[in-house]
Write a protein that holds these residues in place. Structure first.
Motif, PDB file in Angstrom:
ATOM      1  N   ALA A  59       0.826  -1.211   0.000  1.00 53.12           N
ATOM      2  CA  ALA A  59       0.000   0.000   0.000  1.00 53.12           C
ATOM      3  C   ALA A  59       0.859   1.259   0.000  1.00 53.12           C
ATOM      4  N   LEU A  60       2.077   1.149   0.520  1.00 53.37           N
ATOM      5  CA  LEU A  60       2.987   2.298   0.551  1.00 53.37           C
ATOM      6  C   LEU A  60       3.828   2.414  -0.712  1.00 53.37           C
ATOM      7  N   LEU A  95      -1.651   6.617   3.690  1.00 45.62           N
ATOM      8  CA  LEU A  95      -2.532   5.844   2.824  1.00 45.62           C
ATOM      9  C   LEU A  95      -3.835   6.591   2.594  1.00 45.62           C
TER      10      LEU A  95
END
Length: 101
Positions: A59-60, A95
């Motif tokens: 997600a990063l 996020l």
């Protein structure tokens, strides 16, 4: 000799001896672990932070070949996510789909 409940009520010294050994064991554990308790807590926190980074890596933007397997851990990390990103030096959530601040 046991009573109807199956306990060893006729010999209270057995219970006293067991309690004494338990207290001795607890004292030794405190003697050996006490000075290092803060270090153990810090290492556990660092390990948890690394685990969170590994799980949130995809997600990063970090390519992760195991992202399929770590995705199932995401729900368990949501409750500690805010504290984690603050400790990592990120003032806001990195996020888009997790808005905690």
């Amino acid at each position: 000799m046991t009573d109807s409940t199956g306990s060893n009520a006729a010999q209270p010294w057995v219970r006293d001896l067991a309690q004494g050994w338990a207290a001795f064991r607890d004292g030794l554990e405190e003697f050996y672990k006490g000075p290092y308790r803060q270090m153990f807590a810090r290492e556990k926190r660092d390990e948890d932070d690394f685990f969170t980074l590994i799980v949130l890596g995809e997600a990063l933007g970090v390519p992760d070949p195991a992202a399929y397997y770590t995705a199932e851990f995401l729900p368990s990390l949501y409750q500690d996510f805010h504290a984690w990103h603050r400790r990592m030096g990120m003032p806001d959530s990195p996020l888009d789909h997790i808005a905690c601040c």
